[in-house]
Design a protein around this motif. Structure first.
Motif, PDB file in Angstrom:
ATOM      1  N   SER A   2       0.854  -1.176   0.000  1.00  0.00           N
ATOM      2  CA  SER A   2       0.000   0.000   0.000  1.00  0.00           C
ATOM      3  C   SER A   2       0.896   1.234   0.000  1.00  0.00           C
ATOM      4  O   SER A   2       2.096   1.144   0.205  1.00  0.00           O
ATOM      5  CB  SER A   2      -0.896   0.007   1.238  1.00  0.00           C
ATOM      6  OG  SER A   2      -1.737  -1.115   1.242  1.00  0.00           O
ATOM      7  N   SER A  33       1.492  -4.623   4.266  1.00  0.00           N
ATOM      8  CA  SER A  33       0.124  -4.857   4.728  1.00  0.00           C
ATOM      9  C   SER A  33       0.068  -4.920   6.254  1.00  0.00           C
ATOM     10  O   SER A  33      -0.920  -4.498   6.853  1.00  0.00           O
ATOM     11  CB  SER A  33      -0.444  -6.134   4.111  1.00  0.00           C
ATOM     12  OG  SER A  33       0.381  -7.242   4.402  1.00  0.00           O
ATOM     13  N   LEU A  36       0.124  -1.399   7.415  1.00  0.00           N
ATOM     14  CA  LEU A  36      -1.155  -0.773   7.098  1.00  0.00           C
ATOM     15  C   LEU A  36      -2.169  -1.008   8.204  1.00  0.00           C
ATOM     16  O   LEU A  36      -2.841  -0.075   8.650  1.00  0.00           O
ATOM     17  CB  LEU A  36      -1.689  -1.300   5.762  1.00  0.00           C
ATOM     18  CG  LEU A  36      -3.070  -0.822   5.339  1.00  0.00           C
ATOM     19  CD1 LEU A  36      -3.078   0.676   5.105  1.00  0.00           C
ATOM     20  CD2 LEU A  36      -3.511  -1.553   4.088  1.00  0.00           C
ATOM     21  N   ARG A  40      -3.578   2.079  10.561  1.00  0.00           N
ATOM     22  CA  ARG A  40      -5.016   2.387  10.649  1.00  0.00           C
ATOM     23  C   ARG A  40      -5.486   2.418  12.098  1.00  0.00           C
ATOM     24  O   ARG A  40      -6.300   3.261  12.471  1.00  0.00           O
ATOM     25  CB  ARG A  40      -5.817   1.390   9.838  1.00  0.00           C
ATOM     26  CG  ARG A  40      -5.715   1.659   8.369  1.00  0.00           C
ATOM     27  CD  ARG A  40      -6.849   1.023   7.633  1.00  0.00           C
ATOM     28  NE  ARG A  40      -6.870   1.531   6.276  1.00  0.00           N
ATOM     29  CZ  ARG A  40      -7.237   0.833   5.242  1.00  0.00           C
ATOM     30  NH1 ARG A  40      -7.638  -0.404   5.393  1.00  0.00           N
ATOM     31  NH2 ARG A  40      -7.222   1.377   4.051  1.00  0.00           N
ATOM     32  N   ARG A  61      -3.504   4.687  -0.005  1.00  0.00           N
ATOM     33  CA  ARG A  61      -3.958   4.084  -1.254  1.00  0.00           C
ATOM     34  C   ARG A  61      -3.559   2.626  -1.246  1.00  0.00           C
ATOM     35  O   ARG A  61      -2.394   2.289  -1.049  1.00  0.00           O
ATOM     36  CB  ARG A  61      -3.334   4.813  -2.439  1.00  0.00           C
ATOM     37  CG  ARG A  61      -3.779   4.267  -3.771  1.00  0.00           C
ATOM     38  CD  ARG A  61      -3.270   5.040  -4.932  1.00  0.00           C
ATOM     39  NE  ARG A  61      -1.845   5.369  -4.736  1.00  0.00           N
ATOM     40  CZ  ARG A  61      -1.249   6.391  -5.323  1.00  0.00           C
ATOM     41  NH1 ARG A  61      -1.903   7.176  -6.131  1.00  0.00           N
ATOM     42  NH2 ARG A  61       0.033   6.628  -5.096  1.00  0.00           N
ATOM     43  N   GLU A  62      -4.540   1.765  -1.440  1.00  0.00           N
ATOM     44  CA  GLU A  62      -4.263   0.319  -1.411  1.00  0.00           C
ATOM     45  C   GLU A  62      -4.081  -0.220  -2.820  1.00  0.00           C
ATOM     46  O   GLU A  62      -4.594   0.252  -3.755  1.00  0.00           O
ATOM     47  CB  GLU A  62      -5.396  -0.419  -0.730  1.00  0.00           C
ATOM     48  CG  GLU A  62      -5.487  -0.038   0.723  1.00  0.00           C
ATOM     49  CD  GLU A  62      -6.531  -0.833   1.467  1.00  0.00           C
ATOM     50  OE1 GLU A  62      -6.554  -2.068   1.307  1.00  0.00           O
ATOM     51  OE2 GLU A  62      -7.319  -0.221   2.189  1.00  0.00           O
TER      52      GLU A  62
END
Length: 62
Positions: A2, A33, A36, A40, A61-62
């Motif tokens: 990402s 990941s 990510l 989050r 942006r994934e």
């Protein structure tokens, strides 16, 4: 993979954003990941990072 995007739109924003001990400079930064998921969770609990995310200063942006 990402991408974490930091838009340094004003002179009052920091030159780098420090998340998980990693300094993210302005621009696009590749993250894994695993990072990510952790980022989050941190954004949800940190008011300043949440504000940056809401104002599109910080985006993922994934």
């Amino acid at each position: 993979m990402s991408t974490l995007i930091y838009k340094q739109t004003g002179k009052y924003l920091p030159p780098n954003i420090l998340i998980l001990g990693i300094a993210f400079p302005p621009g696009e930064n590749e993250i894994s990941s695993e990072q990510l998921v952790e980022i989050r969770q941190i954004i949800k609990s940190d008011r300043m990072l949440k504000h940056y995310f809401d104002q599109k200063i910080l985006s993922i942006r994934e």
